[in-house]
Motif scaffolding. Structure first.
Motif, PDB file in Angstrom:
ATOM      1  N   SER A 198       4.817   2.878   7.868  1.00 55.48           N
ATOM      2  CA  SER A 198       4.194   1.698   6.793  1.00 55.48           C
ATOM      3  C   SER A 198       5.762   1.328   5.900  1.00 55.48           C
ATOM      4  CB  SER A 198       2.850   2.245   6.457  1.00 55.48           C
ATOM      5  OG  SER A 198       2.076   1.734   7.087  1.00 55.48           O
ATOM      6  N   GLY A 199       5.342   0.144   6.707  1.00 51.32           N
ATOM      7  CA  GLY A 199       6.351  -1.056   5.950  1.00 51.32           C
ATOM      8  C   GLY A 199       8.334  -0.608   6.035  1.00 51.32           C
ATOM      9  N   GLY A 200       7.754  -0.027   7.462  1.00 49.73           N
ATOM     10  CA  GLY A 200       9.465  -0.548   8.038  1.00 49.73           C
ATOM     11  C   GLY A 200       9.212  -1.450   9.195  1.00 49.73           C
ATOM     12  N   ALA A 201       9.947  -1.984   9.736  1.00 50.42           N
ATOM     13  CA  ALA A 201      10.806  -3.039  10.359  1.00 50.42           C
ATOM     14  C   ALA A 201       9.687  -3.406  11.588  1.00 50.42           C
ATOM     15  CB  ALA A 201      12.235  -3.185  10.163  1.00 50.42           C
ATOM     16  N   LEU A 202       9.657  -4.141  12.469  1.00 53.08           N
ATOM     17  CA  LEU A 202       9.637  -5.120  13.104  1.00 53.08           C
ATOM     18  C   LEU A 202      10.564  -5.648  14.122  1.00 53.08           C
ATOM     19  CD1 LEU A 202       7.271  -4.583  16.307  1.00 53.08           C
ATOM     20  CD2 LEU A 202       7.069  -6.947  15.234  1.00 53.08           C
ATOM     21  N   LEU A 203      11.705  -5.178  14.928  1.00 54.24           N
ATOM     22  CA  LEU A 203      13.057  -5.914  15.138  1.00 54.24           C
ATOM     23  C   LEU A 203      13.355  -6.154  16.283  1.00 54.24           C
ATOM     24  CD1 LEU A 203      14.645  -2.314  14.789  1.00 54.24           C
ATOM     25  CD2 LEU A 203      14.956  -4.397  13.342  1.00 54.24           C
ATOM     26  N   HIS A 235       0.771  -1.050   0.023  1.00 49.85           N
ATOM     27  CA  HIS A 235       0.406  -0.253   0.447  1.00 49.85           C
ATOM     28  C   HIS A 235       0.993   1.376  -0.076  1.00 49.85           C
ATOM     29  CE1 HIS A 235       0.172   0.269   4.712  1.00 49.85           C
ATOM     30  NE2 HIS A 235       0.681   1.085   4.730  1.00 49.85           N
ATOM     31  N   VAL A 236       1.982   1.230   0.576  1.00 51.44           N
ATOM     32  CA  VAL A 236       3.226   2.665   0.088  1.00 51.44           C
ATOM     33  C   VAL A 236       3.616   2.487  -1.023  1.00 51.44           C
ATOM     34  CG1 VAL A 236       5.469   2.566   0.610  1.00 51.44           C
ATOM     35  CG2 VAL A 236       4.121   1.785   2.269  1.00 51.44           C
TER      36      VAL A 236
END
Length: 359
Positions: free
Chosen positions: A201-206, A89-90
């Motif tokens: 949005s589209g960034g990481a979960l670390l 969606h980005v």
């Protein structure tokens, strides 16, 4: 007992002693203890170190036509070509996109794969070229985490009215829900308490070690409502969700590894590099990915990906040395994998013939 080649540095009473390329016989107990030391040392990474590490692997995905952006993750480099993972969606607009890494450089991006290649999951891949040396993210299976474990959402918030607009952000939280029967629409499967913002949005979960375990992209619905649907379109029984709904939802990074173009050679961090049962089972990763894709494959492009995974699975088993305790099992797997590859190739050829006949 296997001989393990390693380099170590011991600090004793302020004296640093370097040990290089020494071959030592390590007992199973010593190996387990060494893993514990590594885990303990990696878990004490400071927030500032985590922040800096995360910033290096996170990019802005800019849409110049309206000045907006999302976030993305540097997941692969092949020569001068970098691959960025983000949400579908980005990049749903038809215009061009620009990638901006941590140093502010800007690069024209090409869409490599969006949505449909990922079986409708909210995932996309972009590529850009650069001679700069940008760090690449390490990917770790989110299945190793439990509810309550610490996680961090990262990205570049889009807040035009705030002084933090466009500044890299790391938002702490924890895994809050793992009980979904199947993924939600878009491939979202893991609920977290992280309050990530628009633009992230589209960034990481670390995880606390700075490894990417998921891709952020869906907030909790407004007013705390529960209009969720599973990816097959059926409604979610909201009584099975926690009373306090997750603030955000994440796509497990495993889904990316399973479905990304095989030629990119994207893989998870091996959690156990020793030649034991778990190591051997880890070699089946490509075969497992191919099997999952086969259940829904309908296009030549999808079967090309399956063929690639099947070929990679054979290569992984062929790399098991004849001195390994798993050599005989690897040879048996190769025979089965060759049959699987032959089937995939036949399906691909069939679809290509049908496609050519329609033209």
């Amino acid at each position: 007992m296997k001989q393990i080649l390693f380099s170590a540095a011991l600090c004793m009473g302020g004296l640093l002693i370097g040990l290089h390329n020494q071959t030592l016989a390590v007992s199973a107990l010593a190996y387990v203890n060494s893993l514990k030391v590594l885990q303990e040392s990696s878990s004490v990474t400071s927030k500032s170190q985590l922040h800096n590490r995360a910033k290096l692997i996170t990019v802005k995905v800019l849409f110049p036509e309206n000045g907006s952006w999302g976030s993305g993750i540097l997941i692969q480099r092949q020569g001068s070509v970098y691959t960025v993972l983000t949400n579908a969606h980005v990049v749903r607009g038809e215009g061009s996109y620009t990638i901006e890494p941590h140093n502010g450089q800007k690069y024209n991006a090409q869409k490599l794969a969006v949505g449909s290649l990922f079986n409708g999951d909210d995932l996309a891949l972009l590529q850009f070229e650069s001679t700069q040396n940008y760090p690449i993210a390490s990917l770790k299976a989110i299945s190793g985490l439990q509810e309550g474990d610490k996680v961090f959402a990262v990205g570049y918030p889009y807040q035009p009215e705030s002084e933090n607009n466009g500044k890299f952000s790391l938002v702490p939280g924890q895994i809050s829900f793992l009980g979904l029967e199947q993924p939600l629409m878009g491939g979202y499967k893991v609920g977290t308490s992280n309050d990530f913002l628009k633009g992230m949005s589209g960034g990481a979960l670390l995880n606390p070690q700075g490894e990417v375990v998921g891709v952020n992209g869906m907030h909790k619905h407004l007013f705390g409502t529960c209009p969720y649907r599973y990816e097959n379109g059926s409604p979610v029984d909201c009584s099975k969700l926690p009373q306090e709904l997750p603030r955000s939802w994440t796509i497990p990074i495993e889904k990316v590894v399973e479905q990304a173009p095989c030629k990119l050679d994207i893989s998870l961090v091996n959690p156990n590099p020793s030649p034991d049962f778990h190591w051997f089972e880890g070699l089946k990763e490509s075969s497992t990915a191919a099997g999952l894709l086969e259940s829904a494959a309908q296009s030549p492009e999808q079967w090309e990906l399956i063929v690639c995974h099947r070929e990679k699975a054979i290569e992984q088993m062929q790399a098991v040395p004849s001195t390994s305790n798993f050599y005989a099992r690897a040879q048996n797997q190769i025979a089965q994998y060759k049959e699987d590859l032959n089937y995939a190739q036949l399906q691909l050829e069939k679809l290509k013939r049908e496609e050519a006949a329609r033209q």
